[in-house]
Design an enzyme around this catalytic site. Structure first.
Site, PDB file in Angstrom:
ATOM      1  N   CYS A   1       0.943  -1.259   0.070  1.00  0.00           N
ATOM      2  CA  CYS A   1      -0.057   0.007   0.206  1.00  0.00           C
ATOM      3  C   CYS A   1       0.795   1.279   0.110  1.00  0.00           C
ATOM      4  CB  CYS A   1      -0.946   0.020   1.235  1.00  0.00           C
ATOM      5  SG  CYS A   1      -1.905   1.491   1.479  1.00  0.00           S
TER       6      CYS A   1
ATOM      7  N   CYS B   1       0.475   3.414   3.091  1.00  0.00           N
ATOM      8  CA  CYS B   1       1.015   2.767   4.388  1.00  0.00           C
ATOM      9  C   CYS B   1       2.667   3.057   4.210  1.00  0.00           C
ATOM     10  CB  CYS B   1       1.031   1.297   4.314  1.00  0.00           C
ATOM     11  SG  CYS B   1      -0.747   0.760   4.939  1.00  0.00           S
TER      12      CYS B   1
ATOM     13  N   ASP C   1      -1.018  16.543  -1.542  1.00  0.00           N
ATOM     14  CA  ASP C   1      -1.482  15.712  -2.755  1.00  0.00           C
ATOM     15  C   ASP C   1      -0.793  16.250  -4.035  1.00  0.00           C
ATOM     16  OD1 ASP C   1      -3.269  15.061  -5.306  1.00  0.00           O
ATOM     17  OD2 ASP C   1      -4.353  14.263  -3.809  1.00  0.00           O
TER      18      ASP C   1
ATOM     19  N   HIS D   1      -3.536   0.381   8.336  1.00  0.00           N
ATOM     20  CA  HIS D   1      -4.107   0.397   7.270  1.00  0.00           C
ATOM     21  C   HIS D   1      -5.766  -0.010   7.412  1.00  0.00           C
ATOM     22  CE1 HIS D   1      -4.656  -0.444   2.834  1.00  0.00           C
ATOM     23  NE2 HIS D   1      -5.425  -1.522   3.217  1.00  0.00           N
TER      24      HIS D   1
ATOM     25  N   THR E   1      -9.360   5.460  -5.381  1.00  0.00           N
ATOM     26  CA  THR E   1      -8.355   4.925  -6.424  1.00  0.00           C
ATOM     27  C   THR E   1      -7.033   4.316  -5.450  1.00  0.00           C
ATOM     28  OG1 THR E   1      -7.145   7.184  -6.582  1.00  0.00           O
ATOM     29  CG2 THR E   1      -8.755   6.530  -8.354  1.00  0.00           C
TER      30      THR E   1
ATOM     31  N   HIS F   1      -8.405   7.600   3.326  1.00  0.00           N
ATOM     32  CA  HIS F   1      -7.747   8.905   3.191  1.00  0.00           C
ATOM     33  C   HIS F   1      -8.947  10.042   3.166  1.00  0.00           C
ATOM     34  CE1 HIS F   1      -8.059   7.408  -1.096  1.00  0.00           C
ATOM     35  NE2 HIS F   1      -7.892   8.512  -1.463  1.00  0.00           N
TER      36      HIS F   1
END
Length: 113
Positions: A2, A5, A28, A44, A91, A96
């Site tokens: 991930c 993560c 971002d 996670h 996505t 998040h």
């Protein structure tokens, strides 16, 4: 495997905005607004449909508030968005929260309420 993560663990570089014991916030890579910061739990979870312990949920929203204050949008207004699942266009399969602000938002946006 991930990516979020790995970012939260410091294994992948990011532009850190804020961190507490259970959450990590970073810029971002493809911002949609002048302020576009992602807040993720360090542990996670797939999305908001997963059960989060109350202390982890509180830490996430503490991070959201801190990001808004650090970015100077706490008074002018900001939006938070968290997509859950493929039909919602999630996505990255890690919970998040997008913190968006820094400019007026489109009045015709269907996510407005």
């Amino acid at each position: 495997d991930c990516i979020f993560c790995k970012i939260a663990a410091g294994e992948v570089p990011s532009t850190k905005v804020y961190e507490n014991e259970m959450a990590y916030a970073f810029e971002d890579l493809n911002p949609m607004m002048p302020v576009h910061t992602l807040v993720v739990p360090k542990k996670h979870y797939r999305n908001v449909a997963d059960e989060l312990p109350a202390d982890e949920l509180a830490a996430l929203f503490e991070a959201v508030r801190a990001v808004a204050a650090l970015k100077g949008v706490d008074e002018s207004g900001f939006r938070i968005i968290s997509n859950a699942g493929a039909n919602a266009q999630q996505t990255v399969d890690h919970l998040h929260i997008h913190v968006l602000g820094g400019a007026p938002m489109n009045a015709g946006d269907p996510s407005r309420s």
